[in-house]
Each structure stands twice: as C-alpha cells, then as structure tokens.
Design a protein around this motif. Sequence first.
Motif, PDB file in Angstrom:
ATOM      1  N   VAL A 107     -24.195  -9.494  -9.966  1.00 59.58           N
ATOM      2  CA  VAL A 107     -24.486  -9.812  -8.555  1.00 59.58           C
ATOM      3  C   VAL A 107     -23.522 -10.855  -7.996  1.00 59.58           C
ATOM      4  O   VAL A 107     -23.553 -11.143  -6.803  1.00 59.58           O
TER       5      VAL A 107
ATOM      6  N   SER B 228     -26.113 -11.994 -13.835  1.00 60.33           N
ATOM      7  CA  SER B 228     -25.518 -12.870 -12.819  1.00 60.33           C
ATOM      8  C   SER B 228     -24.120 -12.401 -12.451  1.00 60.33           C
ATOM      9  O   SER B 228     -23.730 -12.445 -11.284  1.00 60.33           O
TER      10      SER B 228
ATOM     11  N   PHE C  54     -38.736 -17.485  -7.268  1.00 63.27           N
ATOM     12  CA  PHE C  54     -37.442 -16.814  -7.433  1.00 63.27           C
ATOM     13  C   PHE C  54     -37.322 -15.630  -6.489  1.00 63.27           C
ATOM     14  O   PHE C  54     -36.284 -15.422  -5.865  1.00 63.27           O
TER      15      PHE C  54
ATOM     16  N   LYS D 211     -32.398  -9.156  -5.356  1.00 62.03           N
ATOM     17  CA  LYS D 211     -31.200  -9.779  -4.788  1.00 62.03           C
ATOM     18  C   LYS D 211     -30.423  -8.822  -3.907  1.00 62.03           C
ATOM     19  O   LYS D 211     -30.592  -7.612  -3.972  1.00 62.03           O
ATOM     20  N   GLU D 212     -29.547  -9.417  -3.090  1.00 63.33           N
ATOM     21  CA  GLU D 212     -28.726  -8.613  -2.185  1.00 63.33           C
ATOM     22  C   GLU D 212     -27.868  -7.649  -2.998  1.00 63.33           C
ATOM     23  O   GLU D 212     -27.296  -8.035  -4.019  1.00 63.33           O
TER      24      GLU D 212
ATOM     25  N   ALA E 162     -28.589 -20.549 -12.118  1.00 64.19           N
ATOM     26  CA  ALA E 162     -28.187 -19.695 -13.247  1.00 64.19           C
ATOM     27  C   ALA E 162     -28.256 -18.221 -12.893  1.00 64.19           C
ATOM     28  O   ALA E 162     -27.486 -17.426 -13.414  1.00 64.19           O
ATOM     29  N   SER E 163     -29.179 -17.837 -12.019  1.00 64.10           N
ATOM     30  CA  SER E 163     -29.309 -16.402 -11.726  1.00 64.10           C
ATOM     31  C   SER E 163     -28.926 -16.094 -10.279  1.00 64.10           C
ATOM     32  O   SER E 163     -29.319 -15.077  -9.733  1.00 64.10           O
ATOM     33  N   ALA E 164     -28.121 -16.963  -9.678  1.00 60.39           N
ATOM     34  CA  ALA E 164     -27.800 -16.780  -8.254  1.00 60.39           C
ATOM     35  C   ALA E 164     -26.770 -15.681  -8.035  1.00 60.39           C
ATOM     36  O   ALA E 164     -25.801 -15.580  -8.789  1.00 60.39           O
TER      37      ALA E 164
ATOM     38  N   GLU F 207     -26.383 -16.483  -2.707  1.00 59.39           N
ATOM     39  CA  GLU F 207     -27.344 -17.515  -3.116  1.00 59.39           C
ATOM     40  C   GLU F 207     -26.615 -18.753  -3.620  1.00 59.39           C
ATOM     41  O   GLU F 207     -27.032 -19.882  -3.348  1.00 59.39           O
TER      42      GLU F 207
ATOM     43  N   LYS G  38     -32.475 -23.052 -12.774  1.00 55.34           N
ATOM     44  CA  LYS G  38     -32.730 -21.616 -12.926  1.00 55.34           C
ATOM     45  C   LYS G  38     -32.213 -20.844 -11.717  1.00 55.34           C
ATOM     46  O   LYS G  38     -31.679 -19.738 -11.852  1.00 55.34           O
ATOM     47  N   LEU G  39     -32.398 -21.403 -10.533  1.00 62.58           N
ATOM     48  CA  LEU G  39     -31.902 -20.710  -9.332  1.00 62.58           C
ATOM     49  C   LEU G  39     -30.382 -20.573  -9.384  1.00 62.58           C
ATOM     50  O   LEU G  39     -29.833 -19.520  -9.083  1.00 62.58           O
TER      51      LEU G  39
ATOM     52  N   PRO H 250     -37.381  -9.316 -12.793  1.00 68.73           N
ATOM     53  CA  PRO H 250     -37.841  -9.645 -11.430  1.00 68.73           C
ATOM     54  C   PRO H 250     -37.003 -10.733 -10.736  1.00 68.73           C
ATOM     55  O   PRO H 250     -36.954 -10.786  -9.516  1.00 68.73           O
ATOM     56  N   ARG H 251     -36.320 -11.583 -11.520  1.00 67.93           N
ATOM     57  CA  ARG H 251     -35.473 -12.611 -10.892  1.00 67.93           C
ATOM     58  C   ARG H 251     -34.238 -11.991 -10.253  1.00 67.93           C
ATOM     59  O   ARG H 251     -33.561 -12.626  -9.451  1.00 67.93           O
ATOM     60  N   PHE H 252     -33.888 -10.770 -10.643  1.00 73.96           N
ATOM     61  CA  PHE H 252     -32.673 -10.137 -10.118  1.00 73.96           C
ATOM     62  C   PHE H 252     -32.933  -8.945  -9.210  1.00 73.96           C
ATOM     63  O   PHE H 252     -32.103  -8.608  -8.381  1.00 73.96           O
TER      64      PHE H 252
ATOM     65  N   LEU I  95     -28.920 -12.924 -19.056  1.00 75.10           N
ATOM     66  CA  LEU I  95     -28.919 -13.720 -17.823  1.00 75.10           C
ATOM     67  C   LEU I  95     -27.503 -13.776 -17.238  1.00 75.10           C
ATOM     68  O   LEU I  95     -27.291 -13.508 -16.045  1.00 75.10           O
ATOM     69  N   ASP I  96     -26.528 -14.087 -18.079  1.00 70.31           N
ATOM     70  CA  ASP I  96     -25.158 -14.221 -17.578  1.00 70.31           C
ATOM     71  C   ASP I  96     -24.593 -12.865 -17.150  1.00 70.31           C
ATOM     72  O   ASP I  96     -23.834 -12.775 -16.186  1.00 70.31           O
TER      73      ASP I  96
END
Lengths: 293, 286
Positions: free
Chosen positions: A54, A51, B42, A98-99, B109-111, B115, B106-107, A93-95, A47-48
């Motif tokens: 991006v 993150s 998400f 993204k832009e 954490a993965s922004a 975002e 969560k938003l 899918p959460r990433f 996750l980190d």
Amino acid sequence: MKYIDSHVHMSSRTTDDYEAMASEGVVAVVEPAFWLGQPRTNIGSFLDYFSSLVGWERFRASQFGIQHYCAIGLDSKESNNEKLADEVMELIPRFACKEGVVAIGEIGFDDMSQSEEKYYIQQLLLAKEYELPVIVHTPHRNKKQGTIRSMDICADYGLDPKMVIIDHNNEETVKEVLDRGYWTGFTLYPKTKMGNERMVAIVEEYGSERIIINSSADWGVSDPLAVPKTASLMKKRGISEKQIHETCYQNALDIYLKSGQISENDWNKANKRDQSQLFSGNSVLRGQEPIIQ
Amino acid sequence: MIPELKHLLLSTLESNSPEGFLQWLDDKIAKSQTEAQSAVVFSTFSLIARKLKGRNEKSSEEIIIKAQQCIEGWCPCEWTLVDFARGYFLLSLKCTKEDFLNLLDKLFASADMNESISLYRLLILLPYHEELINRAEEGLRTNILPIFQAVAYHSPFPYLYLSEASWNQMILKSFFMESHIGPIYKWEARNNHILSQLLEDYCKERLAASRAVPFEIWALLEAYLHVSHYDVITRSLVQASDQAKTFLALLLHEKNFCPNELLAQLPPVQTSQSIRDFLKDNHEIY
C-alpha cells in the motif's frame, strides 16, 4: 489500446518491466498479496510486506505512469503455518480498508489441506463483511477438483459469484466457472499454465463475457507483457476489438470497481508521469533525467 | 492547546465535509473510547479517506490564518480534508501516554502512503513532541518525496526539535531530492558551519558529475563565503541558469565578495534588488 493487468506481483519486478508495461499501454496493475518463495516465519514480515503493497510499491509504480492497486490476504501455502496464520488474520483488517485495496486475495487452495480451507473460509467472510471482491487462487496440482471445491465453498458461505474472480483457469475448468457465474481469470505464463495461443482459442470458443486475462508475473519465469502480447495475438487472429477490450481491460475494471477503490479517472487524469516527485540521488531514477509528461 | 486545535479542525470539517460524515466520525470516536488499540481505531483511521474520497480541496486562507495563530510556523496549505479529519480523530482519543504512543507506532507501521503523509503532517499537533523526534527523523529518511515534505514543510517541528545533525541532514537531503527549501520553516535560522561544509562538498560532487548546482544552496552558503569558494562558484557557472547567475551576482555584490574574473561572468547587478527580494520573486523559497 489501454490494458489492466489484473494480477501481477510487481514487487518482484524491475523498473525495466514498469517501463515496458507503460510503453505497451498498461495503465493499471493489481498486485495480490502472495508468498515470496521463501516462507515467512514471523508476523513482522507480513506487516512490512502488506505495508509495502500500500506504500512504496504504489509510489514506485506511479513514477512510471502506472496506477497500482492491491489485494490483501493470506496466501494458501502460508495458511499451513497455523500459528502464524492466526496472527495474519488479525492483521488483515488493519489493511483491508486502506486506499487502493480492491480485493481480498489471493486466497484459496494449494495442497487442499484442512488449514488452507479454514483460512480460505475466514477470509471469504471478511470479504463479505468489507464488501470487497475476492481473488481466488486455484491450485497448480489437482486443478479441476480444487477449482470446483473453491466455488462450492463460496456458495456454502453465501458469496455472490459476481464478487469473486476464480483465477488461473484452463480448458478443463473454464466452462464450469463461467456457467456458475464467476469472473474467470486466465494467467498467461510463457511455459506453464496458459499459453497465448491457447488463450486465443478459449476466447474464440467462449467469447469475452467475464473472462479476464492476466500475467501473474512474479519472481519466477513469467512475462509482465503477457496481457498486451495476448491482445496483439488476438487481433492478428481476427478477434474483435470489443472482445480484446473486455478481456484485457474492461472486465477487470468492472469487478474491481465494486471495491469503490479504483476509477478510470485515476489514470485518465493522473496518469501523466511526474518523475520529478523523485529525486536524482538514491531513489528509483538514480541520476536519470526525470520524465514529466 | 489541544482544545483550540480540536476546535479549528472540527470547524474545518463542519464547513467542508459531506453530510453525515461528522456523525459517523463521532460514532467511531465513541466506540474507540473503550479500547484505544481496538480494530475500530485502525479501520476508522483508514476509512476516513474512503468517506471523504474526492474531497481534495486545499485549506482556505481563513483556516491558514487561524492555524498560524494556534501554532507559529504551522501552515496547513497542503492539507486535505482527510488530514484534518485524521487529526481530529487522533486528538479525540482518550488514552494514556503509553497507549497513545503505542497506537501511533502501529498506525505508522501499517500506514499506506497517504496515511503516512497525514501522520507526519500531524506531528506538530499531537501531544508528546519529545517522544516523536525519532519518528520525524525516520520520516526524513524516506525516498518518497511527499512523505519527506510532510515532515519538512510548513511545520515548526523540525526547527523546534531536530538535533543539529538531523537538521543538517534534512537540508542536505532537500537539495539531494531537488526539493525547494523555502517551505521549511525558518530554513535560514539554523544555518551552521558544519552544514556549510556539507553543502560545499555536495556542490563539488554535483560539479564532478557535470550537474548543475541548485542556486538555493548559495543562500545557505552566503554566511560562510570564503575565497576558497571562488573555484566552486566559477565551475558552477558553466551549467548555471540565468536565474542562478543573477542570484549569485546579487549575493556576491551584497557580500562585497566580488573578484573581477568572477564579476565578468555574471550579469550586471540591479542595486535596487536584495537577495531576499530575489528569493521571494524567483522561487517558492519563502
């Protein structure tokens, strides 16, 4: 001349590298997610990491006049930890939307294990769903078999070769990859993989259509200036400007354009460095005078 | 409050977003109602930027006036249409307090960078402010200037909710990041003795490193000026810009705090000008 390094792990590189790349004409980089040398043991690490691809790394690159894009994916080595791999698959899918996420990658084979194949297929399907290009890492060992198998699986699952970069090619794999219609990536390492001289010979033999040169520079011995250096060698060897431009810039742009997340405007308009976005104390500059162009 | 805000956000989207966007967003909102933590939430939050790509126009004067009527101190002058859409989306989700706060975690954490900027700008519009104070403090710890400013600027959130220690850190960090303090809502209203000491130490550190002291610092030290500051002021004049010298001359004159040896080094004071006028004219300080 402008260059795009279409595969480089900038998180592992220093600000000196960013400075040098910018001064040699690199305007944009694509950083595929990969393993960090030390295997991750929990989902929070992924996750980190995603993150930072991006977030922070993109900001850091911008301070040196370089546009940063990334690819999100579960690398082949860590696909072998199935419990963790399942959790990563939920995270992707959460990433992916993204832009600046221009592809799914880098994915593919390392040991050619069953679980590597399982997560490779799952990610190919995700890329299809999100209409994103794919960066396929081909194995260091078993290179030829692994490359052919990677393409066979793409074909089995209906991936359009025009949406896929098969990366880390050599003289043994280039012909088949080109013949099957895939974008054909070459990684230039100082000692292993391709050398600059060998690369020049390949362009002399195969031309520049769908051939993409990258550095894949990371935490190991590697050269973030591999793309401009090879371009310079190609020029010395009499390869045309057009072919240099295609292999070191245009082809990479063409494939990643399909994501809708990259545009020449990004660097033509915004590439003026404005390090005053930073501050003097504890950030990237650490007391240096900001450069505003 | 939330219905008024939603109306403002929606009317901005209605007049500025491309055809089909609102229908797409409403469809996603409807799909999100079944499960607030679902992948659709998400992906929608991210996809808003893709759908509105290239729509970077800033808020109109009319929107800014309406915003200030909704929430005193809130000014969406730096907001993009993407921020409005993300705000409308989050305020439209129907979920429990616990689910909403988990979703926000969560938003965050993965922004990605933009975002994060959206989320921090939105803090003042979201419910459960008391639960978001730690989040604002976290945003102020960033090294990414636009994220810092998303928390600190054009929002009453820091003024209303930060502890004195956090407020002081925010102001000190603004100087550290060479970020103007003017856009911080009521930057002068929470001035305090501890902050003045922090700023004085910061001035001394800058001078020890032969670096100029940002003149806006004097606007905060104003209330606490003391003879012990003569030395710092004198040393700061070595590298001070003409602007800083004029400002100091005005300040010292207004405070009637003007030893001759200092006065000699400063430009003559135009008595028609006040400190506030000067700040208004010379920086984005207001």
